[in-house]
Scaffold this motif. Structure first.
Motif, short mmCIF file in Angstrom:
data_model
loop_
_atom_site.label_atom_id
_atom_site.label_comp_id
_atom_site.label_asym_id
_atom_site.label_seq_id
_atom_site.Cartn_x
_atom_site.Cartn_y
_atom_site.Cartn_z
N ASP B 212 0.83 -1.21 0.00
CA ASP B 212 0.00 0.00 0.00
C ASP B 212 0.87 1.26 0.00
O ASP B 212 0.49 2.27 -0.58
CB ASP B 212 -1.01 -0.01 1.15
N ARG B 213 2.05 1.19 0.62
CA ARG B 213 2.94 2.37 0.60
C ARG B 213 3.55 2.51 -0.79
O ARG B 213 3.76 3.62 -1.29
CB ARG B 213 4.06 2.26 1.63
N GLN B 215 2.12 1.69 -3.55
CA GLN B 215 1.08 2.28 -4.38
C GLN B 215 0.90 3.75 -4.06
O GLN B 215 0.68 4.57 -4.96
CB GLN B 215 -0.23 1.54 -4.15
N ALA B 216 1.00 4.08 -2.77
CA ALA B 216 0.87 5.49 -2.38
C ALA B 216 1.93 6.31 -3.08
O ALA B 216 1.66 7.40 -3.60
CB ALA B 216 1.00 5.64 -0.87
N ALA B 217 3.15 5.79 -3.13
CA ALA B 217 4.24 6.53 -3.77
C ALA B 217 3.97 6.69 -5.26
O ALA B 217 4.08 7.80 -5.81
CB ALA B 217 5.57 5.81 -3.55
N TYR B 218 3.57 5.62 -5.91
CA TYR B 218 3.28 5.72 -7.34
C TYR B 218 2.13 6.69 -7.60
O TYR B 218 2.16 7.47 -8.55
CB TYR B 218 2.93 4.35 -7.91
N ALA B 219 1.12 6.64 -6.73
CA ALA B 219 -0.04 7.51 -6.93
C ALA B 219 0.34 8.98 -6.76
O ALA B 219 -0.40 9.86 -7.17
CB ALA B 219 -1.15 7.14 -5.96
N LEU B 220 1.49 9.24 -6.15
CA LEU B 220 1.95 10.62 -6.00
C LEU B 220 2.90 11.01 -7.12
O LEU B 220 3.62 11.99 -7.02
CB LEU B 220 2.65 10.80 -4.65
N ALA B 222 5.48 9.20 -8.36
CA ALA B 222 6.86 8.78 -8.19
C ALA B 222 7.31 7.93 -9.37
O ALA B 222 6.54 7.16 -9.92
CB ALA B 222 7.02 7.96 -6.91
N MET B 227 10.26 5.82 -5.87
CA MET B 227 9.48 4.97 -4.98
C MET B 227 10.41 4.09 -4.15
O MET B 227 10.24 3.95 -2.93
CB MET B 227 8.52 4.12 -5.83
N VAL B 231 10.27 4.25 -0.16
CA VAL B 231 9.55 3.19 0.54
C VAL B 231 10.42 1.96 0.77
O VAL B 231 10.59 1.51 1.89
CB VAL B 231 8.27 2.77 -0.24
#
Ligand SMILES: Nc1ncnc2c1ncn2[C@@H]1O[C@H](COP(=O)(O)OP(=O)(O)OP(=O)(O)O)[C@@H](O)[C@H]1O
Ligand SMILES: [Mg+2]
Lengths: 281, 329
Positions: B212-213, B215-220, B222, B227, B231
């Motif tokens: 999930d982290r 994905q969070a990075a990619y969604a920002l 990255a 990423m 992460v």
């Protein structure tokens, strides 16, 4: 569940807030999806979704579990393609340009289309402040007024007052609701035109939920928001438009999309009516 | 309500017990035996080494660690008339060679682990993982022979290169005629031996980076590398250090490979390109065959020192993992 809620009462909730005329102060000219299909391997999970999201509006996506809501919003910011074997067809037009067009920089797309996940996921190795600004670092952007941006984003996410004295604490030291607002602040810092929210409140208490709903109403002045929710009351409270998804054994389809007060007061499709009145799903 | 609660006495915490089932007791006995047996074996080794080495340690005292003489004179009857035992040179060699090995192996391993987890296509990953696991199981004599036959002849070139750019540091002083059997060569051989271990450990810990982290990075927005930096590396830092320490431990204890490529010379040498060195383990194997009973005691003492050194390194590793682990999670 809202099994006792009558459509009229949800419609009242929906009518209680002024439905906005699209495109007021929002960035960009909105988002359109054209004929979206999605597959996981051979499993066809989403069929021919056509939806327009006008700039500066909030659209709620509702529907029973497994009907493809998450999959749909993940095709919008191209997160769908991370899953091995995942495929899609159709077009996602942001300001009229297809985000899947050849030669598109995916990372730029994801900066323009932000995302908040169901489970709060702040970066555990970063402080609260670093978390908020992490998007800038991750996408290698420089800003001059970091402190201002930090305050602005936390303010807009409704978290500033609670954390302003401990910006150096770790992101994991916040409560679940605070972490989720931190994730919203983090998504805001890169100034997206569109914000996707996948059940952002499903892990939160009613108080935190209300705060986030307030936040969403505020944010919709400047951006286009798409929110997946299982909470019909929430859809009625925050959204201008609502789209109902359903899968009848086959791939998920979009059954009906209308202004929120209409979908809760006089749904056009029988299946929508059954769902919003809690008769199934 | 609140007044009643205030008047009531606060009870002491209850003792929590449970009646274990028979099967649970059996299992507990089995795992306890397993867990304790390794501790006991370790303890027995330490006692054995101390017991055998004690006489020499008492005789030599602190000189055993600080001097570099290794000589024994016996009279015709086989009695020891004079003896000097000191392992300073071997200790320095052990530390130097294994540090060279880790300095080379760590970046190579981390980058290969990242490549395998995040960049390699599935088919290539499968092949490379198999090859690396096979490398981990290779007998060390093969690495030694490879170092002897392949690395040594070409090392002069590398040594010159190192000397050319880093020659201003005393570590890298060049002595052309002896460079082929230098700690640098041993370090490279050891590095290749420990790369599989560090790579496996790193790969394992990197693959556990929370999805999930990621994905969070990619969604920002990255990139993959951004990423990984935000992460995966913070998540894996302590594990990688643990892997490096595991590799360091193996490099320090390595015998045959070092023995094959190194000149065992009793002279303290910190210059990695000078063909003088050795390590404690190779000292033992060099002397063990024709040692007199008293000299064997000296070798046992050397073994004890190596044993303690390994323990210290592991304890340090534990400390590092703990202190970085907190900030990394
Ligand atoms: N990673 C995946 N791999 C394979 N199939 C998946 C994957 N994720 C979702 N699916 C399938 O795709 C379909 C749609 O899933 P999706 O997560 O989009 O539903 P959803 O509407 O978001 O449901 P929920 O309300 O429970 O979150 C489901 O049938 C699901 O089994
Ligand atoms: Mg979902």
């Amino acid at each position: 569940m809202e099994t006792t809620t009558k459509p009229s009462s949800l419609a009242d909730v929906a009518n209680a807030h002024v439905q906005k005329a699209p495109g007021t102060r929002a960035l960009g000219t909105g988002l359109e999806t054209r004929g979206i299909h999605a597959w996981f391997g051979k499993n066809h999970v989403l069929s021919d979704i056509n939806l327009d999201f006008a700039a500066g509006t909030v659209t709620a996506l509702i529907g029973p579990s497994g009907c493809g809501k998450s999959t749909f919003i993940r095709t919008i910011n191209r997160m769908h393609e991370f899953i091995p074997g995942a495929a899609m067809a159709g077009e996602v037009l942001l300001d009229g340009r297809d985000v899947y067009a050849a030669g598109t920089d995916v990372t730029k797309i994801r900066l323009q289309i932000g995302m908040v996940f169901q489970k709060p996921n702040p970066f555990p190795s970063m402080t609260i402040g670093e978390n908020v600004l992490s998007g800038l670092k991750l996408s290698q952007q420089k800003v001059s007024n970091k402190d201002e941006l930090l305050e602005e984003c936390l303010e807009r996410a409704g978290l500033w007052n609670e954390v302003k004295d401990r910006l150096g604490a770790h992101g994991g030291s916040l409560s679940g609701g605070q972490q989720q607002r931190l994730c919203i602040a983090r998504a805001l810092a890169v100034r997206p035109q569109v914000l996707l929210m996948d059940e952002p409140c499903s892990a939160l208490d009613p108080g935190s939920t209300l705060r986030i709903e307030e936040t969403i109403r505020h944010l919709s002045d400047t951006m286009t928001i798409i929110i997946v929710t299982h909470n019909m009351q929430q859809a009625a409270r925050v959204s201008d438009y609502t789209a109902f998804f359903l899968s009848d054994g086959g791939p998920g389809q979009m059954i009906e999309a209308s202004p929120t007060n209409e979908i809760f007061s006089r749904p056009r499709d029988k299946r929508t009516e059954n769902y919003v009145t809690g008769r199934f799903g | 309500m609140s007044t009643i609660a205030a008047e009531r006495q606060v009870p002491a915490p209850r003792v929590l017990t449970t009646q274990p089932r028979f099967s649970d007791k059996v299992f507990r006995a089995v795992v306890t035996t397993g867990g304790l047996s390794s501790l006991i074996i370790l303890g027995l080794i330490a006692i054995f080494l101390s017991y055998r080495g004690f006489e020499v340690l008492r005789q030599e005292g602190f000189h055993f660690l600080t001097s570099s003489d290794w000589s024994i004179t016996t009279d015709d009857a086989g009695n020891v008339t004079e003896s000097h035992f000191g392992i300073a040179a071997m200790l320095v060699g052990t530390i130097l060679c294994s540090i060279i090995a880790v300095v080379i192996a760590l970046p190579v391993s981390v980058f290969s682990a990242l490549f395998l987890n995040f960049y390699a296509p599935a088919w290539l990953k499968k092949i490379l993982v198999a090859v690396i696991d096979m490398m981990a199981a290779f007998p060390s004599i093969l690495f030694g022979i490879w170092g002897f036959l392949v690395l040594m002849p070409s090392v002069e070139y590398w040594a010159k290169l190192l000397n050319k750019y880093l020659g201003f540091l005393p570590f890298f002083k060049l002595h052309p005629y002896v460079v082929t059997r230098s700690p640098f060569v041993a370090g490279v051989v050891l590095a290749i031996m420990i790369i599989p271990i560090i790579t496996s450990v790193s790969r394992e810990i990197f693959s556990q980076a929370p999805l999930d982290r990621i994905q969070a990075a990619y969604a920002l927005g990255a990139t993959r590398w951004a990423m990984i930096k935000a992460v995966v590396i913070p998540h894996g830092r302590s594990g990688v250090i643990g892997g490096a320490m595991l590799g360091l431990g193996r490099a320090m204890g390595e015998t045959v490979a070092v023995f094959t490529v190194l000149n065992i010379v009793f002279q303290v040498n910190w210059q990695m390109l000078l063909g003088v060195g050795g390590n404690v383990a190779s000292l033992i194997i060099l002397k063990f065959g024709e040692a007199s009973p008293y000299e064997i005691k000296a070798l046992m003492a050397a073994g004890l020192v190596l044993f303690l050194l390994t323990l210290v390194v592991n304890a340090l590793a534990d400390l590092i993992v703990r202190s970085t682990g907190k900030s990394g999670r």
